[in-house]
Scaffold this motif. Structure first.
Motif, PDB file in Angstrom:
ATOM      1  N   GLU A  64       0.897  -1.421   0.024  1.00 61.93           N
ATOM      2  CA  GLU A  64      -0.197  -0.051  -0.130  1.00 61.93           C
ATOM      3  C   GLU A  64       0.966   1.698  -0.318  1.00 61.93           C
ATOM      4  OE1 GLU A  64      -3.960   0.246   2.159  1.00 61.93           O
ATOM      5  OE2 GLU A  64      -2.489  -1.204   3.723  1.00 61.93           O
ATOM      6  N   TYR A  65       0.339   2.608  -0.336  1.00 63.42           N
ATOM      7  CA  TYR A  65       1.011   3.849  -0.439  1.00 63.42           C
ATOM      8  C   TYR A  65      -0.019   4.392  -0.192  1.00 63.42           C
ATOM      9  CZ  TYR A  65       3.186   7.934  -2.331  1.00 63.42           C
ATOM     10  OH  TYR A  65       3.705   8.940  -2.266  1.00 63.42           O
ATOM     11  N   VAL A  66       0.429   5.288   1.313  1.00 59.05           N
ATOM     12  CA  VAL A  66      -0.671   5.704   2.311  1.00 59.05           C
ATOM     13  C   VAL A  66       0.445   7.200   2.733  1.00 59.05           C
ATOM     14  CG1 VAL A  66      -0.990   3.078   3.673  1.00 59.05           C
ATOM     15  CG2 VAL A  66       0.763   4.739   4.281  1.00 59.05           C
ATOM     16  N   GLU A  67      -0.737   7.836   2.969  1.00 56.40           N
ATOM     17  CA  GLU A  67      -0.296   9.526   3.901  1.00 56.40           C
ATOM     18  C   GLU A  67      -0.930   9.091   4.559  1.00 56.40           C
ATOM     19  OE1 GLU A  67      -1.910  13.455   1.902  1.00 56.40           O
ATOM     20  OE2 GLU A  67      -2.597  11.882   1.100  1.00 56.40           O
ATOM     21  N   SER A  68       0.493  10.356   5.267  1.00 57.67           N
ATOM     22  CA  SER A  68       0.245  10.613   6.310  1.00 57.67           C
ATOM     23  C   SER A  68      -1.131  10.721   7.421  1.00 57.67           C
ATOM     24  CB  SER A  68       1.518  11.591   6.768  1.00 57.67           C
ATOM     25  OG  SER A  68       1.173  11.936   8.351  1.00 57.67           O
ATOM     26  N   GLY A  69      -1.637  10.751   7.961  1.00 56.36           N
ATOM     27  CA  GLY A  69      -3.231  11.358   9.035  1.00 56.36           C
ATOM     28  C   GLY A  69      -4.213  10.059   8.263  1.00 56.36           C
ATOM     29  N   THR A  70      -3.767   8.938   7.412  1.00 54.47           N
ATOM     30  CA  THR A  70      -4.846   8.379   7.374  1.00 54.47           C
ATOM     31  C   THR A  70      -5.709   7.861   8.147  1.00 54.47           C
ATOM     32  OG1 THR A  70      -3.697   8.185   4.653  1.00 54.47           O
ATOM     33  CG2 THR A  70      -5.409   6.946   5.276  1.00 54.47           C
ATOM     34  N   ASP A  71      -6.714   7.780   7.206  1.00 55.20           N
ATOM     35  CA  ASP A  71      -7.804   7.355   8.567  1.00 55.20           C
ATOM     36  C   ASP A  71      -8.154   5.702   8.402  1.00 55.20           C
ATOM     37  OD1 ASP A  71      -9.426   6.140  11.026  1.00 55.20           O
ATOM     38  OD2 ASP A  71     -11.170   7.266  10.650  1.00 55.20           O
ATOM     39  N   ARG A  72      -7.638   4.274   8.996  1.00 53.15           N
ATOM     40  CA  ARG A  72      -7.870   3.461   8.682  1.00 53.15           C
ATOM     41  C   ARG A  72      -9.156   2.617   9.517  1.00 53.15           C
ATOM     42  NH1 ARG A  72      -4.731   2.760   4.449  1.00 53.15           N
ATOM     43  NH2 ARG A  72      -5.041   0.370   4.507  1.00 53.15           N
ATOM     44  N   VAL A  80       0.812   7.869  11.242  1.00 52.75           N
ATOM     45  CA  VAL A  80       1.374   9.090  10.990  1.00 52.75           C
ATOM     46  C   VAL A  80       2.635   8.428  10.006  1.00 52.75           C
ATOM     47  CG1 VAL A  80       2.723  11.061  12.611  1.00 52.75           C
ATOM     48  CG2 VAL A  80       0.422   9.701  13.204  1.00 52.75           C
ATOM     49  N   VAL A  81       3.516   9.519   9.443  1.00 54.45           N
ATOM     50  CA  VAL A  81       4.294   9.408   8.593  1.00 54.45           C
ATOM     51  C   VAL A  81       5.609  10.205   9.010  1.00 54.45           C
ATOM     52  CG1 VAL A  81       5.491   9.282   6.072  1.00 54.45           C
ATOM     53  CG2 VAL A  81       3.679   8.412   6.634  1.00 54.45           C
ATOM     54  N   PRO A  82       6.907   9.343   9.303  1.00 57.80           N
ATOM     55  CA  PRO A  82       7.790   9.943   9.980  1.00 57.80           C
ATOM     56  C   PRO A  82       8.795  11.310   9.294  1.00 57.80           C
ATOM     57  CG  PRO A  82       8.929   7.882   9.593  1.00 57.80           C
ATOM     58  CD  PRO A  82       6.779   7.550   9.422  1.00 57.80           C
ATOM     59  N   GLU A  83       8.769  11.335   7.712  1.00 59.33           N
ATOM     60  CA  GLU A  83       9.600  12.134   6.847  1.00 59.33           C
ATOM     61  C   GLU A  83       8.423  11.922   5.561  1.00 59.33           C
ATOM     62  OE1 GLU A  83      13.652  11.611   4.265  1.00 59.33           O
ATOM     63  OE2 GLU A  83      13.589  11.585   6.974  1.00 59.33           O
ATOM     64  N   GLY A  84       8.070  13.726   5.515  1.00 59.84           N
ATOM     65  CA  GLY A  84       7.177  13.948   4.679  1.00 59.84           C
ATOM     66  C   GLY A  84       6.050  13.422   5.081  1.00 59.84           C
ATOM     67  N   ALA A  85       5.397  13.247   3.210  1.00 62.42           N
ATOM     68  CA  ALA A  85       4.056  12.887   3.614  1.00 62.42           C
ATOM     69  C   ALA A  85       3.733  11.407   3.347  1.00 62.42           C
ATOM     70  CB  ALA A  85       3.055  14.235   3.151  1.00 62.42           C
ATOM     71  N   HIS A  86       4.267  10.928   2.544  1.00 58.59           N
ATOM     72  CA  HIS A  86       3.956   9.292   2.399  1.00 58.59           C
ATOM     73  C   HIS A  86       4.957   8.345   2.684  1.00 58.59           C
ATOM     74  CE1 HIS A  86       2.428  12.268  -0.157  1.00 58.59           C
ATOM     75  NE2 HIS A  86       0.842  11.229  -0.241  1.00 58.59           N
ATOM     76  N   ALA A  87       4.351   6.768   2.437  1.00 62.80           N
ATOM     77  CA  ALA A  87       5.260   6.334   3.270  1.00 62.80           C
ATOM     78  C   ALA A  87       4.425   4.364   2.662  1.00 62.80           C
ATOM     79  CB  ALA A  87       5.210   6.084   4.396  1.00 62.80           C
ATOM     80  N   VAL A  88       5.060   3.313   2.823  1.00 64.46           N
ATOM     81  CA  VAL A  88       4.850   2.460   2.008  1.00 64.46           C
ATOM     82  C   VAL A  88       4.312   1.022   3.633  1.00 64.46           C
ATOM     83  CG1 VAL A  88       5.427   0.054   0.860  1.00 64.46           C
ATOM     84  CG2 VAL A  88       5.571   2.732  -0.061  1.00 64.46           C
ATOM     85  N   ARG A  89       3.212   0.706   3.069  1.00 60.32           N
ATOM     86  CA  ARG A  89       2.800  -0.216   4.084  1.00 60.32           C
ATOM     87  C   ARG A  89       2.696  -1.999   3.868  1.00 60.32           C
ATOM     88  NH1 ARG A  89      -3.397  -0.999   6.769  1.00 60.32           N
ATOM     89  NH2 ARG A  89      -2.843  -1.838   9.199  1.00 60.32           N
ATOM     90  N   LEU A  90       3.197  -3.031   3.699  1.00 60.85           N
ATOM     91  CA  LEU A  90       4.205  -3.936   3.621  1.00 60.85           C
ATOM     92  C   LEU A  90       3.231  -5.097   3.831  1.00 60.85           C
ATOM     93  CD1 LEU A  90       7.707  -4.139   3.372  1.00 60.85           C
ATOM     94  CD2 LEU A  90       6.443  -3.710   1.201  1.00 60.85           C
ATOM     95  N   GLY A  91       2.112  -6.002   3.383  1.00 64.52           N
ATOM     96  CA  GLY A  91       1.460  -6.840   3.318  1.00 64.52           C
ATOM     97  C   GLY A  91       1.757  -7.768   4.076  1.00 64.52           C
ATOM     98  N   SER A  92       0.762  -9.194   4.540  1.00 65.86           N
ATOM     99  CA  SER A  92       1.965 -10.301   4.629  1.00 65.86           C
ATOM    100  C   SER A  92       2.347 -10.395   3.209  1.00 65.86           C
ATOM    101  CB  SER A  92       0.943 -11.303   4.761  1.00 65.86           C
ATOM    102  OG  SER A  92       1.162 -12.923   5.051  1.00 65.86           O
ATOM    103  N   GLY A  93       3.623 -11.315   3.154  1.00 66.76           N
ATOM    104  CA  GLY A  93       4.298 -11.588   1.922  1.00 66.76           C
ATOM    105  C   GLY A  93       4.937 -10.860   0.763  1.00 66.76           C
TER     106      GLY A  93
END
Length: 384
Positions: A64-72, A80-93
């Motif tokens: 997943e490509y997620v944006e900081s502050g995204t409600d799940r 919450v993202v530590p740097e900038g506004a985006h991060a990547v979420r790794l699902g199982s495998g």
């Protein structure tokens, strides 16, 4: 003139990008903080559907490509993202990977941030493989323990470049028992640093990198330091000369820009109590008289002596051949400062192991429950 200026700017940008592609220039990986967005035609909501949708990265599995502050919805959390506004979420495998142009035979440390997002087991592994090769087993990082109040921790991992072009693989392991295959850790802020062999210090000091000046990349402005995970003795350490011995806990590498450091610009904070130790082995002459000295203090990060009796910080130093160990107490106020400790012993053999660890556990005074501990620095071992 405007056209020429634009051309010059374009040339400079291309030169900058080319320089960034060579890890000998320490700093972020290309799109290491995922701020260059994916191709939206290769996405379904936040799910990345195209292997090459994220610039400079290849994704496999549920990414997943997620944006900081995204409600799940349904998960009861805000990402919450530590740097900038985006991060990547790794699902199982799932995994993300990037090709790196490196110098064959050189050693590198990769720094990145990770945060857990699930109640289920999350197993994050890093590996470096030849281009287009199958994934190597890699090394599992201890992300189950959270050290910062924000939930994000920075980790360091090291590798030896066997080829000039390699692939860094970040993989979220699938143990087959995931309740939600899409759930997994967030990763962000990838950077790389060339590691130089730790030379023996002057003045007869047998220890290498006793001042911890050589180590992993620290993100400018970071307030949390970088965790150096436990490793086998034969593995390459991101802290040259030293190995973190533990089952599942880490030590924290801190710099003088954001922390109080006894000497120089870097030090190590022992944040895991008796569960993690700094270890180094050196050559010695059997029967020689040895003296180990070291500094103990606090990182100026609000880690104070706590409890009903205000128990001080305690660092234990031990060595092969020593009759007992030396314990240095430091009454921390959380604002910096340090004391000096020493251990005298007679070397038993041609190899001597020195060990440093904190004999107690500490948490931050802000009520967050974040783990902290004494800093150690300027370690020396001189044998007559």
């Amino acid at each position: 003139m405007v056209v020429n200026g634009a051309r010059c700017a374009a040339v400079l940008l291309l030169a900058f990008a080319a320089a960034r592609a060579v890890p000998d220039v320490d700093g972020p990986l290309l799109n290491g903080n995922f701020e260059y967005p994916p191709n939206r035609s290769q996405m379904n909501g936040t799910r990345v559907t195209g292997a090459h949708a994220i610039p400079y990265w290849k994704a496999t599995g549920p990414v997943e490509y997620v944006e900081s502050g995204t409600d799940r919805p349904g998960e009861g959390m805000v990402l919450v993202v530590p740097e900038g506004a985006h991060a990547v979420r790794l699902g199982s495998g799932a995994s993300v990977r990037q090709q790196l142009s490196v110098t064959r035979g050189a050693r590198y440390s990769v720094t990145f941030s990770a945060a857990r997002t699930c109640g289920q087991s999350e197993r994050l592994r890093l590996s470096v493989v030849p281009v287009d090769a199958a994934d190597a087993p890699g090394r599992e990082l201890p992300i189950q323990t959270v050290y910062s109040a924000s939930g994000w921790d920075s980790y360091a991992w090291a590798f030896h470049a066997e080829q000039g072009v390699v692939t860094l693989v970040v993989h979220h392991g699938d143990d087959g028992g995931a309740e939600d295959p899409a759930c997994g850790p967030l990763v962000d802020a990838f950077a790389i640093k060339t590691l130089h062999p730790a030379a023996q210090a002057a003045g007869g000091n047998l220890l290498r990198n006793g001042g911890f000046e050589e180590g992993p990349y620290v993100v400018p402005g970071s307030t949390c330091g970088v965790l150096v995970p436990p490793m086998d003795e034969g593995a390459l350490s991101p802290l040259p000369g030293w190995v973190v011995m533990s089952y599942s806990k880490a030590a924290k590498y801190v710099d003088a820009a954001r922390h109080a450091v006894p000497g120089g610009s870097r030090a190590v904070e022992l944040v895991a109590g008796v569960e993690a130790a700094l270890v180094q082995e050196v050559d010695t002459v059997p029967g020689s008289a040895c003296r180990m000295e070291f500094s103990v203090g606090d990182a100026g990060d609000g880690c104070v002596a706590c409890g009903p009796e205000l128990q001080p910080m305690r660092v234990v130093a031990a060595a092969t051949g020593a009759q007992g160990a030396a314990t240095v107490e430091y009454h921390s106020r959380g604002t910096g400062g340090h004391a000096r400790g020493a251990l005298a012993f007679t070397a038993e053999g041609s190899r001597t192991r020195v060990v440093l660890y904190s004999s107690s556990y500490h948490t931050m005074s802000d009520g967050s429950g974040s783990l902290c501990g004494p800093v150690v620095d300027d370690v020396s071992l001189v044998c007559a």
